[in-house]
Design a protein around this motif. Structure first.
Motif, mmCIF file in Angstrom:
data_model
loop_
_atom_site.group_PDB
_atom_site.id
_atom_site.type_symbol
_atom_site.label_atom_id
_atom_site.label_comp_id
_atom_site.label_asym_id
_atom_site.label_seq_id
_atom_site.Cartn_x
_atom_site.Cartn_y
_atom_site.Cartn_z
ATOM 1 N N UNK A 120 18.885 49.252 47.845
ATOM 2 C CA UNK A 120 19.973 48.565 47.163
ATOM 3 C C UNK A 120 19.486 47.561 46.131
ATOM 4 N N UNK A 121 20.322 47.307 45.148
ATOM 5 C CA UNK A 121 20.034 46.287 44.134
ATOM 6 C C UNK A 121 21.234 45.351 44.054
ATOM 7 N N UNK A 122 20.948 44.090 43.784
ATOM 8 C CA UNK A 122 22.013 43.095 43.683
ATOM 9 C C UNK A 122 21.760 42.205 42.480
ATOM 10 N N UNK A 123 22.829 41.850 41.819
ATOM 11 C CA UNK A 123 22.757 40.978 40.646
ATOM 12 C C UNK A 123 23.728 39.830 40.842
ATOM 13 N N UNK A 124 23.280 38.632 40.497
ATOM 14 C CA UNK A 124 24.154 37.459 40.532
ATOM 15 C C UNK A 124 24.447 37.024 39.101
ATOM 16 N N UNK A 125 25.721 36.810 38.834
ATOM 17 C CA UNK A 125 26.176 36.375 37.517
ATOM 18 C C UNK A 125 26.726 34.962 37.663
ATOM 19 N N UNK A 126 26.044 33.993 37.047
ATOM 20 C CA UNK A 126 26.441 32.595 37.148
ATOM 21 C C UNK A 126 27.014 32.115 35.811
ATOM 22 N N UNK A 127 28.286 31.724 35.774
ATOM 23 C CA UNK A 127 28.895 31.248 34.518
ATOM 24 C C UNK A 127 28.146 30.046 33.961
ATOM 25 N N UNK A 128 27.888 30.055 32.661
ATOM 26 C CA UNK A 128 27.173 28.949 32.033
ATOM 27 C C UNK A 128 28.054 27.708 31.924
ATOM 28 N N UNK A 129 29.365 27.908 31.857
ATOM 29 C CA UNK A 129 30.324 26.813 31.833
ATOM 30 C C UNK A 129 31.437 27.094 32.822
ATOM 31 N N UNK A 130 32.057 26.057 33.278
ATOM 32 C CA UNK A 130 33.051 26.210 34.340
ATOM 33 C C UNK A 130 34.210 27.112 33.923
ATOM 34 N N UNK A 131 34.684 26.945 32.670
ATOM 35 C CA UNK A 131 35.842 27.737 32.252
ATOM 36 C C UNK A 131 35.491 29.214 32.044
ATOM 37 N N UNK A 132 34.185 29.539 31.932
ATOM 38 C CA UNK A 132 33.787 30.939 31.787
ATOM 39 C C UNK A 132 34.076 31.743 33.051
ATOM 40 N N UNK A 133 34.145 31.036 34.192
ATOM 41 C CA UNK A 133 34.430 31.711 35.460
ATOM 42 C C UNK A 133 35.829 32.308 35.471
ATOM 43 N N UNK A 134 36.733 31.785 34.632
ATOM 44 C CA UNK A 134 38.103 32.307 34.591
ATOM 45 C C UNK A 134 38.090 33.780 34.201
ATOM 46 N N UNK A 135 37.287 34.115 33.196
ATOM 47 C CA UNK A 135 37.198 35.505 32.763
ATOM 48 C C UNK A 135 36.366 36.345 33.720
ATOM 49 N N UNK A 136 35.239 35.805 34.170
ATOM 50 C CA UNK A 136 34.330 36.580 35.018
ATOM 51 C C UNK A 136 34.920 36.877 36.386
ATOM 52 N N UNK A 137 35.777 35.997 36.902
ATOM 53 C CA UNK A 137 36.372 36.222 38.215
ATOM 54 C C UNK A 137 37.507 37.229 38.174
ATOM 55 N N UNK A 138 37.982 37.534 36.981
ATOM 56 C CA UNK A 138 39.069 38.507 36.864
ATOM 57 C C UNK A 138 38.631 39.852 37.443
ATOM 58 N N UNK A 139 39.512 40.472 38.217
ATOM 59 C CA UNK A 139 39.158 41.712 38.894
ATOM 60 C C UNK A 139 38.837 42.822 37.898
ATOM 61 N N UNK A 140 39.598 42.870 36.797
ATOM 62 C CA UNK A 140 39.334 43.884 35.785
ATOM 63 C C UNK A 140 37.969 43.723 35.150
#
Length: 307
Positions: free
Chosen positions: A216-236
């Motif tokens: 298995x492989x795993x990748x972690x995506x950490x938002x550079x700014x707090x408001x960037x998480x709004x888009x990245x957390x979107x299910x789509x």
């Protein structure tokens, strides 16, 4: 043909049409690379794009000579082209939805909508660049200078319009708003964790546990700014990232996407067919941010936040 005999196109108008069509088609070809990872049927998709670009550029090229000859009814082709491009978007959306069940993981409706809009918008690239080239050549022709000056003016005007439109329409990717890195997978019984974050409890068999832990492989995506998480957390958006990752490396079995509510991190985990970690990082970084989930932080900033 009219009572005076056949209408013969002038040399200036012929050069105008040729240069305008060439510039419009070239503008489409320059952004064609964006489509390689978004559209299916790579060879046939390229041919479709080239043909549509030529048609769109031709419509833009003949619009100026048509107006010049007082043939205003010919300009209605512009409206017809817009309607045709909208039909192309609808067809592309339906085609991609039909392919959802055949993919390793589904794209999701949000990603499909963005791809279909891109498919339509690229045709306008060719149309607008061609129209700008033709218009500039006609303006220079009014100065009664050589045909070569007209050609140069058409090329320069088309290039400038292309640069403006391409910069305006260029969207961001995941790598622009987040840090992407590999992560360690840990299997405890039937539960799977990635750097302490619970991902799934579906690893119930010994074979599944060994496969996830070793392959298995795993990748972690950490938002550079707090408001960037709004888009990245979107299910789509998360489905789009997982789709691009599995489409590039394949998926032997298991694929998950999770979000860490405390840290805001996004986790992608799957068992690939081809284990290429460098390519995995690249494809995740280059996954486009979907238009349907992007928000302007500046516009959303409230008076309370500013204070």
């Amino acid at each position: 043909m009219d009572g005076r005999g056949p209408m013969i196109i002038s040399t200036e108008d012929l050069w105008l049409i040729i240069i305008a069509i060439a510039m419009g088609t070239m503008a489409r070809l320059l952004v064609l690379k964006v489509d390689y990872k978004q559209y299916p049927s790579y060879p046939n998709g390229v041919l479709i794009h080239i043909v549509l670009a030529f048609v769109a550029a031709s419509i833009g090229a003949v619009a100026i000579p048509a107006i010049k000859s007082n043939n205003y009814t010919a300009v209605t082709f512009l409206a017809l082209a817009v309607q045709n491009f909208r039909d192309v978007r609808k067809t592309e959306r339906e085609s991609l939805k039909d392919l959802e069940e055949t993919e390793y993981t589904p794209r999701g409706n949000a990603y499909i909508d963005g791809i279909a809009k891109t498919f339509e918008a690229r045709n306008y690239f060719a149309l607008v660049v061609s129209l700008a080239s033709a218009a500039s050549m006609e303006i220079v022709a009014a100065l009664h200078i050589g045909i070569m000056f007209q050609v140069v003016a058409g090329v320069i005007a088309g290039s400038i319009v292309y640069q403006v439109i391409s910069r305006f329409s260029k969207g961001k990717s995941v790598g622009d708003v987040a840090e992407v890195r590999l992560a360690e997978i840990k299997v405890e019984g039937c539960e799977v964790f990635v750097e302490g974050t619970f991902v799934t409890n579906l690893a119930g068999t010994e074979n599944a546990q060994k496969m996830i832990e070793k392959e298995g492989v795993a990748v972690i995506i950490e938002p550079s700014q707090k408001h960037s998480a709004i888009a990245l957390h979107n299910f789509g958006q998360r489905k789009a990232i997982l789709f691009e990752a599995t489409r590039t490396l394949g998926a032997k079995r298991y694929n998950f996407t999770r979000k860490d509510y405390e840290t805001g991190r996004i986790i992608i985990l799957f068992v690939p067919i081809v284990r290429d970690l460098e390519k995995l990082i690249d494809v995740v970084k280059n996954t486009p941010l979907l238009e349907s989930v992007k928000k302007s932080h500046a516009v959303l900033r409230s008076k309370a936040v500013e204070d």
